[in-house]
Design an enzyme around this catalytic site. Sequence first.
Site, mmCIF file in Angstrom:
data_model
loop_
_atom_site.group_PDB
_atom_site.id
_atom_site.type_symbol
_atom_site.label_atom_id
_atom_site.label_comp_id
_atom_site.label_asym_id
_atom_site.label_seq_id
_atom_site.Cartn_x
_atom_site.Cartn_y
_atom_site.Cartn_z
ATOM 1 N N ASN A 172 -27.854 1.157 14.858
ATOM 2 C CA ASN A 172 -27.702 2.052 15.948
ATOM 3 C C ASN A 172 -26.453 2.810 15.700
ATOM 4 O OD1 ASN A 172 -28.061 2.952 18.881
ATOM 5 N ND2 ASN A 172 -25.747 2.632 18.808
ATOM 6 N N ILE A 175 -21.468 7.493 19.068
ATOM 7 C CA ILE A 175 -20.240 8.244 19.147
ATOM 8 C C ILE A 175 -19.283 7.513 20.176
ATOM 9 C CG2 ILE A 175 -18.807 10.339 19.150
ATOM 10 C CD1 ILE A 175 -20.314 10.204 16.800
ATOM 11 N N TYR A 176 -18.179 6.677 19.945
ATOM 12 C CA TYR A 176 -17.509 6.068 21.023
ATOM 13 C C TYR A 176 -16.084 6.249 20.794
ATOM 14 C CZ TYR A 176 -22.001 3.553 21.062
ATOM 15 O OH TYR A 176 -23.369 3.191 20.765
ATOM 16 N N ARG A 177 -15.276 6.783 21.872
ATOM 17 C CA ARG A 177 -13.718 7.126 21.521
ATOM 18 C C ARG A 177 -13.278 5.459 21.349
ATOM 19 N NH1 ARG A 177 -12.059 9.060 27.667
ATOM 20 N NH2 ARG A 177 -11.159 6.900 28.374
ATOM 21 N N ARG A 189 -14.442 1.813 23.038
ATOM 22 C CA ARG A 189 -14.934 2.504 24.519
ATOM 23 C C ARG A 189 -16.355 2.593 24.595
ATOM 24 N NH1 ARG A 189 -15.615 5.204 29.063
ATOM 25 N NH2 ARG A 189 -14.490 4.902 30.848
ATOM 26 N N LEU A 191 -20.101 2.320 26.702
ATOM 27 C CA LEU A 191 -20.625 2.011 28.221
ATOM 28 C C LEU A 191 -21.650 1.128 27.926
ATOM 29 C CD1 LEU A 191 -20.358 5.497 29.848
ATOM 30 C CD2 LEU A 191 -18.629 3.859 29.573
ATOM 31 N N ARG A 194 -25.187 1.861 26.629
ATOM 32 C CA ARG A 194 -25.084 2.403 25.184
ATOM 33 C C ARG A 194 -25.810 1.555 23.986
ATOM 34 N NH1 ARG A 194 -25.585 7.643 26.315
ATOM 35 N NH2 ARG A 194 -23.696 8.559 27.378
ATOM 36 N N ASP A 287 -10.178 13.712 29.808
ATOM 37 C CA ASP A 287 -11.615 13.717 29.250
ATOM 38 C C ASP A 287 -12.237 15.024 29.725
ATOM 39 O OD1 ASP A 287 -12.880 13.400 31.839
ATOM 40 O OD2 ASP A 287 -12.410 11.313 31.692
#
EC number: 4.1.1.98
Length: 497
Positions: A172, A175-177, A189, A191, A194, A287
């Site tokens: 997988n 894009i995660y901050r 981070r 969710l 995801r 954000d």
Amino acid sequence: MKYHDLRDFLALLEKQGELKRITLPVDPYLEMTEIADRTLRAGGPALLFENPKGYSMPVLCNLFGTPKRVAMGMGQEDVSALREVGKLLAFLKEPEPPKGFRDLFDKLPQFKQVLNMPTKRLRGAPCQQKILEGDAVDLTRIPIMQCWPEDAAPLITWGLTVTRGPHKERQNLGIYRQQLIGKNKLIMRWLSHRGGALDFQEWCAAHPGERFPVSVALGADPATILGAVTPVPDTLSEYAFAGLLRGTKTEVVKCISNDLEVPASAEIVLEGYIEQGDMAPEGPYGDHTGYYNEIDNFPVFTVTHITQRDDAIYHSTYTGRPPDEPAVLGVALNEVFVPILQKQFPEIVDFYLPPEGCSYRLAVVTIKKQYAGHAKRVMMGVWSFLRQFMYTKFVIVCDDDVNARDWNDVIWAITTRMDPARDTVLVENTPIDYLDFASPVSGLGSKMGLDATNKWPGETSREWGRPIQKDPEVTARIDAIWDELAILNDGKPESDR
């Protein structure tokens, strides 16, 4: 528009005047955000900060700051061509065998593109030209931006996170901050719904107490980045889709410390793991809503290895009240969504996600209405068909005589074709963006559908209004004498000016 990697793409941008090199020293703390924000709002170029204050590594910002550059990243010349990308995705979601020789000929370009889907595995790769491990791992040497005054810490924004769940062949990409909290630690981070988070949950269930391998690619080629944010069919990997966009197979390489495969030409790769139960408070951060979000706990990503190219470039962005880079991405990807939705719902004429609605929180749909209740069916379809619209709070459905992208038209339809009690749909206890502080519970809230279509028998018993239409003969006569009237030309006929 073919390119091989990020550097190749930057060279293309520079030839077209779409890249600006900044040689003056600029601080990653707030200053880069200020410059990038002003540039994006003016429709300006991508920015390469060559001398970040206190660092030796250049910073790339505003890469996807215009819809045109998003289209270029997807291998297209302009935004209108993104409809073809959407048609290809719609075909891949529900492929159909050719219905005859002519249909086979028409579909040959699609079949030819599919040949670029398999990935190409390399033994050595540019992203592993330099390898740092142990005490040499130091994330503070990367010019990670801090975008807003009250942000908790520097934040990685364009990290392409690579995971694989247990007993899965497919990886997988997401894009995660990631918040910097130490020289080798970040907060991931993601969710709960995801892909990366789901892989982690499945790993914890299958391997209690064992470390979960994670790799993060920074500065991947644009097609691979965009593949991670596009509604790719579940049967298609993001790497395969990137190959379709780029027109060449995606090159990957196995990581040094785990079995995950990362883009071979990425500028930087972070390798490491998440320890089960290792959590930390993340945020607050400004954000894409234009607000600082609340603090919440997320897993800690421990970095054991950093591999990178010689003279690596750090790719970054900022998020804030639209317009920002995610909003621009939303405008461009909107064109990809339309054919996918039309494949499932042929009655849809247009679909629009206004950027001022944070790119995905409000959608306007126009349809060729065919029966009473049709608008409500379309609302439910939008909310359920693609996971990208899981967080869309408001869906407005109008007839096809309304321009979905013109607020004057949409508001006219809402105020003349809707009865609030009859034509408003409220759905409670649905998934909502965790960044949506307006919802009563984090991650759970309501949705509203507005049926702004003309009402059919069964929906109303009253005589329905008929739109005013001009007399075309009168319009033609006035067209012929309009210039002579000189009403809007300072009193002078067009011929005398």
